[in-house]
Design a protein around this motif. Structure first.
Motif, PDB file in Angstrom:
ATOM      1  N   SER A 106       0.997  -1.367   0.074  1.00  0.00           N
ATOM      2  CA  SER A 106       0.076   0.111  -0.177  1.00  0.00           C
ATOM      3  C   SER A 106       0.877   1.188  -0.173  1.00  0.00           C
ATOM      4  O   SER A 106       1.995   1.304   0.328  1.00  0.00           O
ATOM      5  N   TYR A 107       0.198   2.301  -0.414  1.00  0.00           N
ATOM      6  CA  TYR A 107       1.076   3.657  -0.515  1.00  0.00           C
ATOM      7  C   TYR A 107       0.334   4.792  -0.078  1.00  0.00           C
ATOM      8  O   TYR A 107      -1.110   4.844   0.088  1.00  0.00           O
ATOM      9  N   ASP A 108       1.201   5.602   0.566  1.00  0.00           N
ATOM     10  CA  ASP A 108       0.663   6.988   1.146  1.00  0.00           C
ATOM     11  C   ASP A 108       0.696   7.983   0.257  1.00  0.00           C
ATOM     12  O   ASP A 108      -0.154   8.809   0.077  1.00  0.00           O
ATOM     13  N   TYR A 109       1.657   8.253  -0.905  1.00  0.00           N
ATOM     14  CA  TYR A 109       1.773   9.325  -1.718  1.00  0.00           C
ATOM     15  C   TYR A 109       2.294   8.518  -3.048  1.00  0.00           C
ATOM     16  O   TYR A 109       3.157   7.812  -3.023  1.00  0.00           O
ATOM     17  N   TRP A 110       1.848   9.519  -4.019  1.00  0.00           N
ATOM     18  CA  TRP A 110       2.312   9.065  -5.577  1.00  0.00           C
ATOM     19  C   TRP A 110       2.842  10.437  -6.083  1.00  0.00           C
ATOM     20  O   TRP A 110       2.082  11.499  -5.929  1.00  0.00           O
ATOM     21  N   GLY A 111       3.650  10.217  -7.030  1.00  0.00           N
ATOM     22  CA  GLY A 111       3.909  11.354  -7.931  1.00  0.00           C
ATOM     23  C   GLY A 111       3.153  11.309  -9.190  1.00  0.00           C
ATOM     24  O   GLY A 111       2.190  10.395  -9.395  1.00  0.00           O
ATOM     25  N   GLN A 112       3.171  12.283 -10.069  1.00  0.00           N
ATOM     26  CA  GLN A 112       2.480  12.073 -11.259  1.00  0.00           C
ATOM     27  C   GLN A 112       3.062  11.528 -12.702  1.00  0.00           C
ATOM     28  O   GLN A 112       2.444  11.037 -13.664  1.00  0.00           O
ATOM     29  N   GLY A 113       4.321  10.950 -12.256  1.00  0.00           N
ATOM     30  CA  GLY A 113       4.821  10.287 -13.279  1.00  0.00           C
ATOM     31  C   GLY A 113       5.691  10.980 -14.405  1.00  0.00           C
ATOM     32  O   GLY A 113       5.564  12.078 -14.735  1.00  0.00           O
ATOM     33  N   THR A 114       6.631  10.134 -14.803  1.00  0.00           N
ATOM     34  CA  THR A 114       7.503  10.649 -15.799  1.00  0.00           C
ATOM     35  C   THR A 114       7.428   9.665 -17.045  1.00  0.00           C
ATOM     36  O   THR A 114       7.877   8.514 -16.786  1.00  0.00           O
ATOM     37  N   GLN A 115       7.432   9.961 -18.330  1.00  0.00           N
ATOM     38  CA  GLN A 115       7.391   8.988 -19.322  1.00  0.00           C
ATOM     39  C   GLN A 115       8.772   8.721 -19.832  1.00  0.00           C
ATOM     40  O   GLN A 115       9.459   9.491 -20.188  1.00  0.00           O
ATOM     41  N   VAL A 116       9.023   7.480 -20.017  1.00  0.00           N
ATOM     42  CA  VAL A 116      10.435   6.866 -20.516  1.00  0.00           C
ATOM     43  C   VAL A 116      10.069   6.092 -21.720  1.00  0.00           C
ATOM     44  O   VAL A 116       9.148   5.051 -21.599  1.00  0.00           O
ATOM     45  N   THR A 117      10.571   6.586 -22.905  1.00  0.00           N
ATOM     46  CA  THR A 117      10.315   5.757 -24.078  1.00  0.00           C
ATOM     47  C   THR A 117      11.623   5.241 -24.613  1.00  0.00           C
ATOM     48  O   THR A 117      12.596   6.131 -24.720  1.00  0.00           O
ATOM     49  N   VAL A 118      11.777   3.929 -24.893  1.00  0.00           N
ATOM     50  CA  VAL A 118      12.953   3.383 -25.293  1.00  0.00           C
ATOM     51  C   VAL A 118      12.777   2.805 -26.686  1.00  0.00           C
ATOM     52  O   VAL A 118      12.139   1.866 -27.037  1.00  0.00           O
ATOM     53  N   SER A 119      13.098   3.526 -27.640  1.00  0.00           N
ATOM     54  CA  SER A 119      12.802   3.259 -29.042  1.00  0.00           C
ATOM     55  C   SER A 119      14.210   3.783 -30.111  1.00  0.00           C
ATOM     56  O   SER A 119      14.754   4.877 -29.691  1.00  0.00           O
ATOM     57  N   SER A 120      14.329   3.051 -31.048  1.00  0.00           N
ATOM     58  CA  SER A 120      15.283   3.382 -31.943  1.00  0.00           C
ATOM     59  C   SER A 120      14.632   4.462 -33.425  1.00  0.00           C
ATOM     60  O   SER A 120      15.191   4.954 -34.064  1.00  0.00           O
TER      61      SER A 120
END
Length: 120
Positions: A106-120
């Motif tokens: 379980s979690y108390d706090y979350w961030g909004q997230g950051t996108q990581v895209t791995v692609s050529s």
């Protein structure tokens, strides 16, 4: 007000590296374990890594072990995730989160997230 703000995501080629950061505020960051989780497109949340309050204990999902390194700077209230040897399957939104306690699901706090895209 508690805030977790991730940064450092982006587009990277396979085999490349990125460092994610998570700036924490509104709670005593140095007192608590922290976590990185990710969500790939169309999939559920996947636990990535945990670090204890002092930074001396860490654990990793098998999928990232040996490639990712979690760390923290308690003086700066910041959590990090150094990612190396990135693969297309690492593509996801990465979130930092405060679990209720070390090893908790379980979690108390979350961030909004950051996108990581791995692609050529």
């Amino acid at each position: 007000e508690v805030q977790l703000v991730e940064s450092g995501g982006g587009l990277v080629q396979p085999g490349g590296s990125l460092r994610l950061s998570c700036a924490a505020s509104g709670f005593t960051f140095s007192s608590y374990a922290m976590r990185w989780v990710r969500q790939a497109p169309g999939k559920g949340l996947e636990w990535v890594s945990d670090i204890n309050s002092g930074g001396g204990s860490t654990r990793y999902a098998d999928s990232v072990k040996g490639r990712f390194t979690i760390s923290r700077d308690n003086a700066k209230n910041t959590l990090y995730l150094q990612m190396a040897s990135l693969k297309p399957e690492d593509t996801a939104v990465y979130y930092c989160a405060k679990p209720t306690y070390w090893g908790s699901s379980s979690y108390d706090y979350w961030g909004q997230g950051t996108q990581v895209t791995v692609s050529s």
